[in-house]
Design a protein around this motif. Structure first.
Motif, PDB file in Angstrom:
ATOM      1  N   LEU A  29       0.830  -1.202   0.000  1.00 11.14           N
ATOM      2  CA  LEU A  29       0.000   0.000   0.000  1.00 11.14           C
ATOM      3  C   LEU A  29       0.869   1.259   0.000  1.00 11.14           C
ATOM      4  CD1 LEU A  29      -2.942   1.230   0.356  1.00 11.14           C
ATOM      5  CD2 LEU A  29      -2.326   1.377   2.775  1.00 11.14           C
ATOM      6  N   ILE A  30       1.875   1.275   0.847  1.00 13.25           N
ATOM      7  CA  ILE A  30       2.772   2.435   0.924  1.00 13.25           C
ATOM      8  C   ILE A  30       3.471   2.650  -0.414  1.00 13.25           C
ATOM      9  CG2 ILE A  30       4.851   3.368   2.012  1.00 13.25           C
ATOM     10  CD1 ILE A  30       3.971   1.828   4.571  1.00 13.25           C
ATOM     11  N   PHE A  31       4.000   1.579  -1.001  1.00 10.18           N
ATOM     12  CA  PHE A  31       4.717   1.710  -2.276  1.00 10.18           C
ATOM     13  C   PHE A  31       3.784   2.154  -3.398  1.00 10.18           C
ATOM     14  CE2 PHE A  31       6.546   0.169  -6.246  1.00 10.18           C
ATOM     15  CZ  PHE A  31       7.790   0.772  -6.176  1.00 10.18           C
ATOM     16  N   LYS A  32       2.573   1.634  -3.412  1.00  9.29           N
ATOM     17  CA  LYS A  32       1.611   1.980  -4.463  1.00  9.29           C
ATOM     18  C   LYS A  32       1.306   3.479  -4.465  1.00  9.29           C
ATOM     19  CE  LYS A  32      -2.594   0.469  -3.891  1.00  9.29           C
ATOM     20  NZ  LYS A  32      -3.808  -0.366  -3.869  1.00  9.29           N
ATOM     21  N   HIS A  33       1.253   4.084  -3.288  1.00 10.66           N
ATOM     22  CA  HIS A  33       0.868   5.494  -3.199  1.00 10.66           C
ATOM     23  C   HIS A  33       2.042   6.459  -3.114  1.00 10.66           C
ATOM     24  CE1 HIS A  33      -3.463   4.948  -2.980  1.00 10.66           C
ATOM     25  NE2 HIS A  33      -3.218   3.861  -2.272  1.00 10.66           N
ATOM     26  N   THR A  34       3.203   6.010  -2.638  1.00 20.88           N
ATOM     27  CA  THR A  34       4.339   6.924  -2.491  1.00 20.88           C
ATOM     28  C   THR A  34       5.496   6.623  -3.436  1.00 20.88           C
ATOM     29  OG1 THR A  34       5.459   5.603  -0.796  1.00 20.88           O
ATOM     30  CG2 THR A  34       3.822   7.229  -0.027  1.00 20.88           C
ATOM     31  N   GLY A  35       5.526   5.403  -3.975  1.00 18.23           N
ATOM     32  CA  GLY A  35       6.648   5.018  -4.834  1.00 18.23           C
ATOM     33  C   GLY A  35       7.899   4.695  -4.042  1.00 18.23           C
ATOM     34  N   ASN A  41      10.675   1.738   2.168  1.00 16.48           N
ATOM     35  CA  ASN A  41      11.817   1.736   3.082  1.00 16.48           C
ATOM     36  C   ASN A  41      11.328   1.758   4.523  1.00 16.48           C
ATOM     37  OD1 ASN A  41      11.390   4.544   3.850  1.00 16.48           O
ATOM     38  ND2 ASN A  41      12.191   5.075   1.833  1.00 16.48           N
ATOM     39  N   ASP A  42      12.236   1.519   5.442  1.00 14.80           N
ATOM     40  CA  ASP A  42      11.880   1.441   6.860  1.00 14.80           C
ATOM     41  C   ASP A  42      11.338   2.758   7.406  1.00 14.80           C
ATOM     42  OD1 ASP A  42      12.629  -1.209   6.920  1.00 14.80           O
ATOM     43  OD2 ASP A  42      14.650  -0.790   7.667  1.00 14.80           O
ATOM     44  N   ALA A  43      11.858   3.883   6.928  1.00 18.57           N
ATOM     45  CA  ALA A  43      11.394   5.186   7.415  1.00 18.57           C
ATOM     46  C   ALA A  43       9.927   5.414   7.038  1.00 18.57           C
ATOM     47  CB  ALA A  43      12.274   6.305   6.855  1.00 18.57           C
ATOM     48  N   GLN A  44       9.540   5.046   5.821  1.00 19.10           N
ATOM     49  CA  GLN A  44       8.151   5.189   5.393  1.00 19.10           C
ATOM     50  C   GLN A  44       7.235   4.287   6.221  1.00 19.10           C
ATOM     51  OE1 GLN A  44       8.035   8.087   3.654  1.00 19.10           O
ATOM     52  NE2 GLN A  44       6.597   7.149   2.276  1.00 19.10           N
ATOM     53  N   GLU A  45       7.678   3.069   6.457  1.00 20.28           N
ATOM     54  CA  GLU A  45       6.866   2.127   7.232  1.00 20.28           C
ATOM     55  C   GLU A  45       6.703   2.606   8.680  1.00 20.28           C
ATOM     56  OE1 GLU A  45       6.548  -2.655   8.075  1.00 20.28           O
ATOM     57  OE2 GLU A  45       8.065  -1.913   6.692  1.00 20.28           O
ATOM     58  N   ALA A  46       7.778   3.104   9.278  1.00 23.10           N
ATOM     59  CA  ALA A  46       7.705   3.615  10.651  1.00 23.10           C
ATOM     60  C   ALA A  46       6.764   4.812  10.734  1.00 23.10           C
ATOM     61  CB  ALA A  46       9.098   3.988  11.140  1.00 23.10           C
ATOM     62  N   VAL A 105      -6.875   4.649   6.175  1.00 23.45           N
ATOM     63  CA  VAL A 105      -5.586   4.922   6.807  1.00 23.45           C
ATOM     64  C   VAL A 105      -5.015   6.232   6.278  1.00 23.45           C
ATOM     65  CG1 VAL A 105      -5.018   2.496   7.221  1.00 23.45           C
ATOM     66  CG2 VAL A 105      -4.345   3.557   5.085  1.00 23.45           C
ATOM     67  N   THR A 106      -4.087   6.784   7.040  1.00 24.85           N
ATOM     68  CA  THR A 106      -3.374   7.985   6.634  1.00 24.85           C
ATOM     69  C   THR A 106      -1.995   7.579   6.147  1.00 24.85           C
ATOM     70  OG1 THR A 106      -4.548   9.258   8.321  1.00 24.85           O
ATOM     71  CG2 THR A 106      -2.538  10.234   7.412  1.00 24.85           C
ATOM     72  N   LEU A 107      -1.626   8.058   4.966  1.00 24.21           N
ATOM     73  CA  LEU A 107      -0.318   7.728   4.397  1.00 24.21           C
ATOM     74  C   LEU A 107       0.703   8.806   4.737  1.00 24.21           C
ATOM     75  CD1 LEU A 107      -1.487   6.525   0.911  1.00 24.21           C
ATOM     76  CD2 LEU A 107      -0.622   5.114   2.755  1.00 24.21           C
ATOM     77  N   PRO A 108       1.953   8.409   4.971  1.00 24.76           N
ATOM     78  CA  PRO A 108       2.995   9.399   5.254  1.00 24.76           C
ATOM     79  C   PRO A 108       3.379  10.157   3.989  1.00 24.76           C
ATOM     80  CG  PRO A 108       3.943   7.199   5.138  1.00 24.76           C
ATOM     81  CD  PRO A 108       2.456   7.044   5.018  1.00 24.76           C
ATOM     82  N   ALA A 109       3.945  11.324   4.191  1.00 25.29           N
ATOM     83  CA  ALA A 109       4.441  12.119   3.068  1.00 25.29           C
ATOM     84  C   ALA A 109       5.644  11.425   2.452  1.00 25.29           C
ATOM     85  CB  ALA A 109       4.823  13.519   3.547  1.00 25.29           C
TER      86      ALA A 109
END
Length: 67
Positions: A14-20, A23-28, A48-52
């Motif tokens: 999900l994180i990769f699909k929306h942010t490209g 990495n561990d920092a994005q997951e944290a 859910v809220t996605l990180p920048a």
């Protein structure tokens, strides 16, 4: 940014699909923004809220064995 995560989807996907980024920092950052999420896979469809996107300047140059 908020988005819908589907049941059975991996959090890292999900994180990769929306942010490209994957990495561990994005997951944290994702887990900090979504304390209600537990585990690596969504057990039910939820909002859910996605990180920048984290900007990095770590562009590596290829190693060349000749000049």
């Amino acid at each position: 940014m908020q988005t819908e995560a589907r049941k059975g989807e991996l959090i890292t996907d999900l994180i990769f699909k929306h942010t490209g980024q994957d990495n561990d920092a994005q997951e944290a950052a994702f887990y900090r923004l979504n304390p209600h999420v537990r585990g690596e896979v969504f057990t039910e469809t939820t909002i859910v809220t996605l990180p920048a996107v984290i900007q990095t300047n770590n562009q590596r140059q290829p190693t060349r064995s000749w000049d």
